[in-house]
Design an enzyme around this catalytic site. Structure first.
Site, PDB file in Angstrom:
ATOM      1  N   CYS A 168       0.804  -1.217   0.000  1.00 17.25           N
ATOM      2  CA  CYS A 168       0.000   0.000   0.000  1.00 17.25           C
ATOM      3  C   CYS A 168       0.841   1.272   0.000  1.00 17.25           C
ATOM      4  O   CYS A 168       0.377   2.325  -0.443  1.00 17.25           O
ATOM      5  CB  CYS A 168      -0.937   0.007   1.207  1.00 17.25           C
ATOM      6  SG  CYS A 168      -2.205  -1.280   1.172  1.00 17.25           S
ATOM      7  N   VAL A 169       2.054   1.199   0.486  1.00 16.03           N
ATOM      8  CA  VAL A 169       2.895   2.395   0.570  1.00 16.03           C
ATOM      9  C   VAL A 169       3.566   2.723  -0.756  1.00 16.03           C
ATOM     10  O   VAL A 169       4.152   3.796  -0.912  1.00 16.03           O
ATOM     11  CB  VAL A 169       3.958   2.222   1.682  1.00 16.03           C
ATOM     12  CG1 VAL A 169       5.157   1.413   1.195  1.00 16.03           C
ATOM     13  CG2 VAL A 169       4.399   3.550   2.252  1.00 16.03           C
TER      14      VAL A 169
END
Length: 382
Positions: A168-169
């Site tokens: 997600c980052v």
């Protein structure tokens, strides 16, 4: 969690002193976001229409579905897009089938996102000097970026950087690494492509809470962002400029988020302690980063926050003491397309650029968290 060791923090591309003042112009080394485009698969479903089919995939016949239904109802998601029609998921026999589907759909969506972003920036495939491609939902060698470079007619000397594992980052981290590159190559154009087909990682026959949460929360899509170095003509762009970045890796937190990779593919790991960890530790890192640039959270007019889920967004609100509507773009993205992993922050940035272009000279902050456990911050200026 309160006895955690001091996190490992790395700052990239610090701004020169002239950019620390709140009304200063963008730094000479600032990166311009020239375009951003998101592409979603055509298979769009209301959340309530996915609950029972996903239950059929994950739960044993006759199993109690009360927990499944509560998780779907509380996920903050109203609609999602899936890589395949929902009835086709039961036909995916193993990880090979799922990964083949990821490759086929990923190439199509990736090409559409890249084409749209380059067109918006007034550029063509041959103008790309660096292509960064991030995905955590499939694997390939040659990688997606290699296949797309040839398919789209990019130059043979295009630099490529495939990235796996950031999850997600990766959308925020990808922008940060593109910015790092362009500071050293100010006349270049770099493109970040993120392709996440999260539905293809759903584990059939897995009734674990983490798998059920993933089946309720995640959606599919691809996004591309075109960035230009300070030596390129900026022209009329909606921006923003990337001013500075910050990376933070928290020791001994690998169990909070990630994959357990086995014969069935990518089995999701989501610890229930993630929101609490964000609430306890995230705020001080954000405030320290802003302080070094002469800013406070009150100076940030636009928040581009990865929508991890309703509880994570509430934890970010609490950690930073934000006004009630600060994360509305993130909540709206979660509601309309679900959590698309690394694609989400780019989807949110596109919606902000299109719906309410921030006032020139105002500040923004892009933030996301991912496996590691880690966080990435990108300071923006319009």
């Amino acid at each position: 969690m309160n006895d955690m060791r001091v996190p490992v923090i790395v700052e990239h591309a610090p701004s020169p002193p002239t950019t620390l003042h709140r009304r200063a112009a963008p730094a000479a080394t600032a990166t311009t976001v020239a375009a951003v485009r998101t592409r979603l698969p055509p298979h769009r479903y209301a959340q309530e229409d996915l609950t029972e089919p996903i239950g059929d995939l994950c739960l044993a016949p006759g199993a109690d579905r009360a927990l499944l239904r509560r998780i779907h109802a509380s996920a903050g998601v109203r609609t999602r897009h899936l890589a395949l029609p929902i009835e086709r998921y039961a036909l995916l026999g193993d990880f090979g089938d799922s990964n083949d589907a990821w490759m086929t759909a990923g190439l199509e969506l990736g090409e559409e996102a890249l084409t749209g972003a380059l067109r918006e920036a007034g550029l063509g495939p041959a103008d790309v000097d660096l292509l960064v491609c991030a995905s955590i939902t499939g694997v390939a060698a040659p990688s997606l970026d290699a296949r797309l470079a040839g398919r789209m007619g990019m130059r043979p000397d295009v630099k490529r950087l495939p990235v796996f594992g950031l999850g997600c980052v990766a959308g925020t981290a990808g922008i940060a690494r593109v910015h790092d590159y362009l500071r050293g190559h100010p006349d270049d154009t770099a493109v970040l492509l993120t392709v996440e087909l999260c539905s293809l990682t759903l584990q059939q026959g897995d009734a674990s809470r983490a798998n059920l949460v993933a089946g309720a929360l995640f959606g599919d899509g691809a996004a591309a962002l075109v960035a230009r170095g300070s030596g390129c003509a900026r022209g009329d762009t909606a921006g923003p400029f990337v001013v500075a970045t910050r990376s933070c890796l928290y020791p001994d937190t690998g169990q909070l988020l990630g994959w357990d990779i086995g014969a069935g593919g990518f089995r999701v790991l989501i610890d229930a302690g993630v929101p609490g960890f964000v609430r306890d530790h995230f705020g001080r890192n954000v405030r320290a980063f802003l302080t070094e640039h002469g800013l406070t959270t009150d100076d940030i007019g636009t928040w581009v926050c990865h929508p991890g889920g309703p509880r994570v967004l509430s934890a970010v609100d609490d950690a930073l003491g934000l006004p009630g509507d600060a994360l509305e773009p993130s909540r709206r993205s979660l509601e309309t397309v679900g959590n698309i992993s690394s694609v989400s922050v780019l989807h949110i940035l596109q919606s902000i650029r299109e719906s309410r272009r921030p006032e020139t000279g105002t500040w923004g902050l892009m933030l996301a968290m991912g496996p590691g456990f880690c966080s990435e911050l990108v300071l923006l200026r319009w």
